[in-house]
Design an enzyme around this catalytic site. Structure first.
Site, PDB file in Angstrom:
ATOM      1  N   CYS A   1       3.730   8.662  -1.379  1.00  0.00           N
ATOM      2  CA  CYS A   1       2.296   8.354  -1.482  1.00  0.00           C
ATOM      3  C   CYS A   1       1.880   7.329  -0.428  1.00  0.00           C
ATOM      4  CB  CYS A   1       1.951   7.776  -2.866  1.00  0.00           C
ATOM      5  SG  CYS A   1       2.689   8.646  -4.247  1.00  0.00           S
ATOM      6  N   ASP A   2       2.688   6.288  -0.253  1.00  0.00           N
ATOM      7  CA  ASP A   2       2.242   5.123   0.526  1.00  0.00           C
ATOM      8  C   ASP A   2       3.032   4.853   1.805  1.00  0.00           C
ATOM      9  OD1 ASP A   2       0.393   4.655  -1.502  1.00  0.00           O
ATOM     10  OD2 ASP A   2       1.771   3.401  -2.638  1.00  0.00           O
TER      11      ASP A   2
ATOM     12  N   CYS B   1       5.935   4.473  -4.871  1.00  0.00           N
ATOM     13  CA  CYS B   1       5.988   5.860  -4.385  1.00  0.00           C
ATOM     14  C   CYS B   1       5.950   5.915  -2.861  1.00  0.00           C
ATOM     15  CB  CYS B   1       4.819   6.646  -4.982  1.00  0.00           C
ATOM     16  SG  CYS B   1       4.725   8.350  -4.394  1.00  0.00           S
TER      17      CYS B   1
END
Length: 308
Positions: free
Chosen positions: A134-135, A131
């Site tokens: 997300c990261d 993701c």
């Protein structure tokens, strides 16, 4: 007889449990295989509101579980293996038991597909991710790679190009599955370098984190090594909806179709989080849907009582 049964314990399921428990509905949650869902495989979560310095994914799920239990949620660490949602009360098979429930909230999420690379499980959050939103932030000013050939791979590569110094887009075929406009946009980005047709053989690991990738050219068989700090696998997700078929309507990919926020085609059955959301797939949007599902289940039960 349960009033509210929730299947799944990611942000959607646990938020639904918090709201249902505070409404005195005594929710019962079946945790399934991966308690805490995909967040248990991430390290630091920096985009969930309320944590100025971020929080570790597993810790966030532990805290949400404790919050749900504080209000009287019962969490059962077992799996639902079969369902009968043909008429209320709905029946769920859990181990050798059959559980009956007036309402059901499906929050089983979706499992990110991975490449099953050597050492993959230990490298998740240490250079491997599924993701970018997300990261991606952790790779600001660094070199990264994305693997995949669809629209989501193009999106991830372009998102990461805003953060990283260089993005390798690796695909095992000559042609991308993505829509032509998305491919064109990615090709025009000076930071994105297309690597086709290449297969990722294994990550290069230094000090227990990803430091590069070993690639093999599909036509020539030549091995090439590239230096990257992270690899994002954008090869799709598998929605965990199998056990609710044939009762619940899903799309071609298996995501549960919802209308009016979280209502499914079966009255009294609701779906929240990644199981019914192929678009955003964020902890915060899943939590929001969990809240909606619990409130809708509460209103459904109130309507049932009023009509009796």
């Amino acid at each position: 007889m349960n009033k509210v049964t929730i299947v799944g314990t990611g942000p959607a399921g646990l938020t639904a449990a918090i709201y249902a428990a505070r409404a005195q509905l005594q929710p019962v949650v079946y945790a399934g295989l991966q308690h805490g869902g995909q967040l248990t495989t991430t390290t630091e979560v920096e985009n969930f509101p309320g944590f100025a310095h971020g929080i570790m994914g597993p810790q966030l799920m532990t805290d949400m579980t404790a919050q749900a239990e504080r209000f009287g949620t019962k969490i059962v660490y077992d799996m639902v293996t079969k369902t009968d949602l043909s008429k209320p009360p709905f029946k769920l098979w859990v181990g050798k038991d059959i559980v009956e429930t007036q309402t059901l909230i499906i929050a089983t999420g979706a499992t990110a597909k991975t490449l099953n690379l050597p050492g993959e499980s230990t490298l998740m959050g240490r250079g491997l991710s599924t993701c970018a939103t997300c990261d991606g932030f952790f790779y600001r000013g660094r070199k990264v790679a994305v693997t995949g050939g669809g629209d989501s791979a193009m999106e991830e590569a372009m998102y990461l190009a805003n953060l990283a110094t260089e993005v390798y887009l690796i695909h095992r075929r000559e042609q991308f599955r993505a829509s032509p406009i998305m491919v064109e946009r990615a090709q025009k980005d000076p930071k994105i370098k297309m690597m086709i047709p290449y297969v990722i053989e294994e990550p290069v690991v230094k000090d227990e984190v990803v430091a590069g990738l070993k690639l093999r050219h599909r036509d020539t068989g030549a091995i090439e090594e590239i230096e990257v700090d992270g690899l994002f696998m954008a090869i799709g997700h598998t929605p965990n909806s199998e056990v609710f078929k044939p009762w619940i309507e899903t799309d071609e990919q298996g995501y549960v179709r919802v209308r009016e926020f979280t209502k499914t085609n079966v009255e009294g059955v609701f779906a929240a989080g990644d199981i019914s959301d192929p678009n955003f797939r964020q902890a915060i949007t899943a939590a929001g849907m969990g809240c909606q599902a619990a409130i809708q289940a509460q209103r459904y039960l109130e309507h049932l009582e009023a009509s009796h």
